[in-house]
Write a protein that holds these residues in place. Sequence first.
Motif, PDB file in Angstrom:
ATOM      1  N   GLU A  39      45.323  42.153  48.025  1.00 36.88           N
ATOM      2  CA  GLU A  39      44.002  42.352  47.186  1.00 36.88           C
ATOM      3  C   GLU A  39      44.239  42.993  46.030  1.00 36.88           C
ATOM      4  N   GLY A  97      44.320  44.691  54.444  1.00 37.12           N
ATOM      5  CA  GLY A  97      44.475  43.839  53.269  1.00 37.12           C
ATOM      6  C   GLY A  97      45.528  44.653  52.112  1.00 37.12           C
ATOM      7  N   ASN A 153      51.678  37.549  49.896  1.00 36.55           N
ATOM      8  CA  ASN A 153      50.595  36.558  49.690  1.00 36.55           C
ATOM      9  C   ASN A 153      49.308  37.050  49.720  1.00 36.55           C
ATOM     10  N   GLU A 154      49.138  38.077  50.755  1.00 35.02           N
ATOM     11  CA  GLU A 154      47.735  38.336  51.089  1.00 35.02           C
ATOM     12  C   GLU A 154      47.172  39.654  50.361  1.00 35.02           C
TER      13      GLU A 154
END
Lengths: 343, 343
Positions: free
Chosen positions: A123, A106, A120-121
């Motif tokens: 958190e 993450g 884009n990923e």
Amino acid sequence: MNNENLNVAIVGATGAVGTKILEKLLERKFPAKTIKMLASKRSAGTEISAGGQTYIVEETVPESFEGIDIAFFSAGGSVSQKFAPEAVKRGAVVIDNTSAFRMEEGVPLVVPEVNPHMLNEHEGIIANPNCSTIQMVAALQPVKEKFGISRIIVSTYQAVSGAGAEAIDELEAQSKEFQERSNSKADILPSASAAKHYPIAFNAIPQIDMFDDSGYTLEELKMMNETKKIFGDQNLAVTATCVRLPVVTGHSESVYIETDDVNATVEDIQSAMKGASGVVVQDDPSTQTYPMPLFAEGKDEVFVGRIRKDPKHPGGFHLWIVADNLLKGAALNSVQIAEELIK
Amino acid sequence: MNNENLNVAIVGATGAVGTKILEKLLERKFPAKTIKMLASKRSAGTEISAGGQTYIVEETVPESFEGIDIAFFSAGGSVSQKFAPEAVKRGAVVIDNTSAFRMEEGVPLVVPEVNPHMLNEHEGIIANPNCSTIQMVAALQPVKEKFGISRIIVSTYQAVSGAGAEAIDELEAQSKEFQERSNSKADILPSASAAKHYPIAFNAIPQIDMFDDSGYTLEELKMMNETKKIFGDQNLAVTATCVRLPVVTGHSESVYIETDDVNATVEDIQSAMKGASGVVVQDDPSTQTYPMPLFAEGKDEVFVGRIRKDPKHPGGFHLWIVADNLLKGAALNSVQIAEELIK
């Protein structure tokens, strides 16, 4: 993210990398409305001048991050562990230059020339890779894309500035002790927290960071594990030996690769790299043209030379990769991540 | 050869290696009746003191070798080319420390711990290998014998004393220019005969000796070709990157090997080396024990540490090999060849 009028914070503002992050933000005209300089309590009140303006350093507290859009962290792993979640909680995106979160799921580990899509990923936290990893993957990416890479064996030649300002001072002092060099006073290298210290002037120390039970140093494991994560290839065989040298700034790497294309030539490798963003090929034996750390200091690019074919192993190549460890290896890459984020 | 009361000559007597050959002959009580110190016309008359005696340097001429049993040559390739045949013609055995004859058939290339049997096949000239080759093959021999070695990938970290006394002076002078380091005056390195010179202090120069058309330097090719000849294995895959560092004396090498025995462990490699003549294992991460060039200076042995298994490639190991390039890399090995010869 609103890509104008951003509120930016730099944690570790008085450090070598923190200062260079500020310089790069100004030099590259990053759209920051405010830049908050944060450090430890001890450094609060310090004035930092850059771009005709004076910044006053504040102590880092959880509330420092209220209203911050992007927070750069470069004050050591424990500071990131403590404050990065506080920043994220308050809505900031953290770009962390320590190893605190790099291998966590993450948390994208990003070199913008290599894997910008990973952004884009995120958190809340994005990790900036280790300096020695960044320059290697940036240089190898165009080769990997075009010919495939199955194996990397790297030996590094790393500068003392990676160990902070005190290490630079130590090298300078020891360099004056030419005749008494083996008795030079040593307090910082190979690692300030290590039990034993050795002179770095006129020496090469095959230890950067502490040892793991495997016999590898943490620096070597960073190169091995981070490279696989950045390239998104857990089967890639990467192995490393990391060595500290009496060089102020500029990491060099003797990199051996095995490409999947056994017919690739030196010219193929050179031309793949010549088109790549942020990579400069300096490779002409006839004019003694090759990268050297002394001349990479202060430059943004990753320099590559000494590209040669292994005469005994089809697909095997040597490369000599050099970059400023404080810029592309740290501050510049962090700022490039922020730029990519607001695109 | 009569193994007592030998008449010995040292050609290149005033050089760094020539002086050390004299020291080692005396220290090891080599059975020399006379030692004739030879050099260029310019150096004739120079007095050299060692072991409580004074030696007066004479000019090298063909007749210098009348009555000489063993002649050590260490005055550059062209001097060896000119005078070694003259010495052989007069009945001397030549032990040549230059690269002049190393790859010739009929010239044994010898490291006494590795291939002493080759001495039986000489035709008057015996070659001492290149410094960077000697320490590597001496350390690897016990591993090769026990587990087999099919591949070697080496990156070197070489000291300036390999380039002569002027290179040491240049490093000392440049080391005082910490602030102005990128503008330091450079006249000697990477090679006195090269068109361009670069500062070595606070730098790493990926060029030792001149370039070949292949893109490899002659130093790299020496390591590759000499290793195959010494090990007597033309199929061995050896490839090298040679780099000069701001170190006075002591070459270091980051050596990656592939053994034939994929089940070999780090302990196996260590214990094979621990029994080997002239090799000292300094390998304990828990106490930060590993070889460093600054502490190998003046020592006879080859030091090995940082022995690690490649996590991705069975049979693959890293080693960090360090030795004094003027002693085991040159003078000591030459004297050991002479000792072996008269056994």
